[in-house]
Scaffold this active site. Structure first.
Site, PDB file in Angstrom:
ATOM      1  N   ASN A 216      -9.081  -3.376  -1.310  1.00  0.00           N
ATOM      2  CA  ASN A 216      -8.018  -3.036  -0.352  1.00  0.00           C
ATOM      3  C   ASN A 216      -8.650  -2.529   0.937  1.00  0.00           C
ATOM      4  O   ASN A 216      -9.610  -1.747   0.890  1.00  0.00           O
ATOM      5  CB  ASN A 216      -7.132  -1.931  -0.947  1.00  0.00           C
ATOM      6  CG  ASN A 216      -6.164  -1.340   0.079  1.00  0.00           C
ATOM      7  OD1 ASN A 216      -5.192  -1.992   0.457  1.00  0.00           O
ATOM      8  ND2 ASN A 216      -6.445  -0.128   0.537  1.00  0.00           N
ATOM      9  N   GLU A 217      -8.122  -2.949   2.053  1.00  0.00           N
ATOM     10  CA  GLU A 217      -8.576  -2.461   3.366  1.00  0.00           C
ATOM     11  C   GLU A 217     -10.089  -2.274   3.370  1.00  0.00           C
ATOM     12  O   GLU A 217     -10.605  -1.185   3.664  1.00  0.00           O
ATOM     13  CB  GLU A 217      -7.828  -1.176   3.764  1.00  0.00           C
ATOM     14  CG  GLU A 217      -6.352  -1.436   3.966  1.00  0.00           C
ATOM     15  CD  GLU A 217      -5.585  -0.336   4.714  1.00  0.00           C
ATOM     16  OE1 GLU A 217      -6.132   0.750   4.947  1.00  0.00           O
ATOM     17  OE2 GLU A 217      -4.419  -0.600   5.075  1.00  0.00           O
ATOM     18  N   GLU A 350       1.214  -4.571   2.760  1.00  0.00           N
ATOM     19  CA  GLU A 350       1.624  -3.239   3.218  1.00  0.00           C
ATOM     20  C   GLU A 350       2.313  -3.390   4.563  1.00  0.00           C
ATOM     21  O   GLU A 350       1.701  -3.886   5.516  1.00  0.00           O
ATOM     22  CB  GLU A 350       0.416  -2.296   3.348  1.00  0.00           C
ATOM     23  CG  GLU A 350      -0.157  -1.894   2.004  1.00  0.00           C
ATOM     24  CD  GLU A 350      -1.240  -0.833   2.093  1.00  0.00           C
ATOM     25  OE1 GLU A 350      -1.221  -0.038   3.050  1.00  0.00           O
ATOM     26  OE2 GLU A 350      -2.098  -0.816   1.198  1.00  0.00           O
ATOM     27  N   GLN A 399       6.259   2.556   0.787  1.00  0.00           N
ATOM     28  CA  GLN A 399       6.080   2.298  -0.635  1.00  0.00           C
ATOM     29  C   GLN A 399       7.407   2.559  -1.338  1.00  0.00           C
ATOM     30  O   GLN A 399       8.306   3.131  -0.738  1.00  0.00           O
ATOM     31  CB  GLN A 399       4.986   3.187  -1.196  1.00  0.00           C
ATOM     32  CG  GLN A 399       3.636   2.965  -0.525  1.00  0.00           C
ATOM     33  CD  GLN A 399       2.479   3.681  -1.230  1.00  0.00           C
ATOM     34  OE1 GLN A 399       2.618   4.274  -2.290  1.00  0.00           O
ATOM     35  NE2 GLN A 399       1.315   3.624  -0.598  1.00  0.00           N
TER      36      GLN A 399
HETATM   37  O1  AHR Z   1       0.318   2.999   2.171  1.00  0.00           O
HETATM   38  C1  AHR Z   1      -0.517   4.063   2.490  1.00  0.00           C
HETATM   39  C2  AHR Z   1      -1.937   3.625   2.803  1.00  0.00           C
HETATM   40  O2  AHR Z   1      -1.954   2.867   3.964  1.00  0.00           O
HETATM   41  C3  AHR Z   1      -2.604   2.744   1.787  1.00  0.00           C
HETATM   42  O3  AHR Z   1      -3.191   3.450   0.749  1.00  0.00           O
HETATM   43  C4  AHR Z   1      -3.664   2.066   2.597  1.00  0.00           C
HETATM   44  O4  AHR Z   1      -4.010   0.808   2.094  1.00  0.00           O
HETATM   45  C5  AHR Z   1      -3.077   2.035   3.982  1.00  0.00           C
HETATM   46  O5  AHR Z   1      -3.950   2.506   4.931  1.00  0.00           O
END
Ligand code: AHR
Length: 551
Positions: A216-217, A350, A399
């Site tokens: 992720n990222e 996201e 989320q």
């Molecule tokens: O959604 C919150 C955060 O935002 C996540 O953990 C990350 O992937 C993004 O920077």
């Protein structure tokens, strides 16, 4: 992730955006410091043409996907209250949360992060709870995580929701073997070492896991990598995320932030000439790439509260939300060069609004309220998703519960649950799931205002059709003026219609345990036949859907 991390990566994104033609920066932090112009005082009747007989790309239901991270009160206190809680639950999972999400028909759930995913070691979350090791959740509040919600609990949640699992693996601090073992543990049927371990923990049958994230990222909290370095790792890790038995996988490489087209380019370069030369080729070693984009109306240091904003902030935020359309177009264009037949999915896993946390709450928990402004940010995103349905294969709002642009908020003291305005947009849009996108053309009588250096049309629309029915989405972005819209419906006979509208007395109205329906959908009564189709009265600052039964 830390804010400074994100800022660092955003500056990379900004550079790419600025060097791209017609740059839409797609990043927080205003490029044009001039104040937004006033919207026109008067807006007139608009016309929206919908070609009911020209079905286009299928709008995958997965564009309505969700995301649950070990962050703040999303998992603990949100989804999971434990078996001993007084709140009704099934094996610790809140029943009312499950029921509310079942009503949205949520198509998938991404877990365990986010930034948390690259710190997470799945073996710590299996076996008897009392034996599970603890860890520090360093990204989100620096709190101690006891791993009581792990793989079995997540897959139980997936089953209860009737949804599909999107498990996000750890590249940043994990190993290839660890990731390989996790997919074997989850999906293998025979007596392999990992399948046997799963059985010893009480689960005989393998689960189905259709989606697996390769980190992720990676440009930020997932390892601060360079694009070319991550692309090499993504090839390697994906190779070992194997398909066991009949479990078919979409492996999702960790993609770009905002306007960072170079990151997308580097990942697509992994496919070389293959996908352009062979239309039927299955992409490999991964099948999709992700993209993250949040909507802010100020700098990271001063994002403002969800419920405290001016009309000027309203327009600025909606103008920022519109950027998603250009952003999807630009990443898709890069992908098209390598993959003209669109075999590789773009996964916006996201997205959503990001405000300052509610006063008195832990800054690391990202708990924010939700208003009509969030609802319209969502409806604008969905309109853009429908337009890009040919390439966009999944999207996950950040989320689901108690974090960022949540569907559900739960009170930490009383346990009361409220559904947010954003929840209602998801509910009103279930008819778009797996429907065919229809061509929509909008004709506005007024000159659209310029907000933050960009034109902001004050009406947005999209439409889709399934067998015998159609659904039209309409967003009136004007903060104070109603708008009459003529729906010019072409290509099919309309047998019946029904309208639903989401609005509120104040732009800043939010749902709370005391006032759970301050922003709630109701029947749209201002809807009548018109020689061209239908005429609809939209209240100021509202989102409406019109469903049609077709002849
Ligand atoms: O959604 C919150 C955060 O935002 C996540 O953990 C990350 O992937 C993004 O920077």
């Amino acid at each position: 992730m830390t804010r400074s991390n994100r800022r660092r990566s955003l500056s990379t994104a900004l550079v790419s955006a600025l060097t791209a033609p017609d740059a839409a920066e797609g990043t927080p932090g205003r490029l044009d410091p001039s104040a937004p112009a006033e919207p026109p005082a008067e807006i007139g009747p608009a016309r929206v043409v919908v070609d009911l007989d020209l079905p286009g790309d299928t709008i995958s239901r997965h564009l309505y996907g969700h995301f649950a991270e070990h962050l703040g009160r999303c998992i603990y206190g949100g989804f999971f209250v434990g078996e001993d809680s007084e709140i009704p639950n099934v094996r610790g999972i809140r029943t009312d949360v499950v029921e509310a999400l079942q009503a949205l028909r949520i198509p998938n759930l991404r877990w365990p992060g986010g930034c948390f995913a690259d710190d997470y070691h799945w073996r710590d979350g299996i076996g008897p709870r009392e034996d599970r090791p603890r860890m520090v959740n360093s990204h989100w509040g620096d709190i101690v995580e006891d791993n009581s919600f792990g793989t079995h609990e997540f897959m139980d949640l997936v089953d209860l929701l009737g949804t599909e699992a999107y498990v996000n693996g750890n590249v940043g601090s994990g190993t290839v073997a660890e990731m390989s073992d996790w997919i074997e543990y989850l999906t293998r049927a025979d007596d392999s070492p990992m399948a046997a371990l799963r059985r010893s923990n009480g689960r005989d049958e393998p689960w189905t896991v259709p989606y697996f994230g390769i980190g992720n990222e990676a440009w930020g909290c997932g390892g601060n990598m360079r694009a070319e370095d991550y692309a090499a790792l993504a090839r390697q890790y994906s190779t070992y995320v194997r398909e066991h038995g009949d479990n078919r996988l979409t492996r999702i490489a960790a993609g770009a932030s905002d306007g960072d087209l170079r990151w997308t380019e580097e990942l697509m370069a992994v496919f070389g000439e293959d996908l352009a030369a062979r239309p039927d080729a299955r992409p490999g070693p991964f099948q999709a790439i992700s993209l993250h984009h949040y909507t802010l109306s100020g700098p990271w240091e001063a994002k403002g509260l969800a419920t405290e904003f001016t009309e000027q902030d309203w327009y600025l935020t909606l103008s920022r939300a519109f950027e998603i359309d250009a952003l999807l177009a630009r990443h898709s264009t890069v992908m098209d060069r390598y993959d003209p037949y669109r075999a590789v999915g773009l996964v916006l896993d996201e997205w959503g609004t990001w405000w300052d946390v509610e006063p008195g709450t832990n800054p690391g928990f990202l708990y924010q309220q939700n208003t009509l402004r969030d609802a319209l940010v969502a409806s604008l995103h969905f309109d853009a998703f429908h337009r890009h349905a040919g390439r966009l294969s999944m999207a996950n709002i950040a989320q689901t519960v108690n974090v960022l642009q949540a569907m559900i908020l739960t009170d930490p003291d009383s346990g009361a649950l409220v559904l947010t305005p954003t929840y209602h947009v998801f509910a009103m849009n279930t008819g778009h799931h797996d429907a065919a996108a229809l061509p929509v053309h909008i004709s506005l009588p007024e000159q659209s205002p310029t907000v933050d250096g960009r034109e902001l049309p004050l009406l947005s629309a999209s439409a889709s059709a399934t067998e015998g029915s159609a659904l039209i989405s309409l967003s009136n972005l004007h903060a104070t003026s109603p708008r009459t819209v003529t729906l010019d419906l072409r290509g099919a006979e309309v047998r019946s219609h029904r309208g639903t509208v989401l609005g509120a007395e104040r732009l800043q109205a939010a749902n709370t345990p005391e006032q759970p329906e301050a922003v709630a959908p109701r029947e749209l009564t201002g809807i009548r036949p018109h020689p061209l189709g239908l005429e609809v009265d939209l209240p100021p600052a509202s989102y409406a859907t019109v469903s049609l039964e077709l002849g």
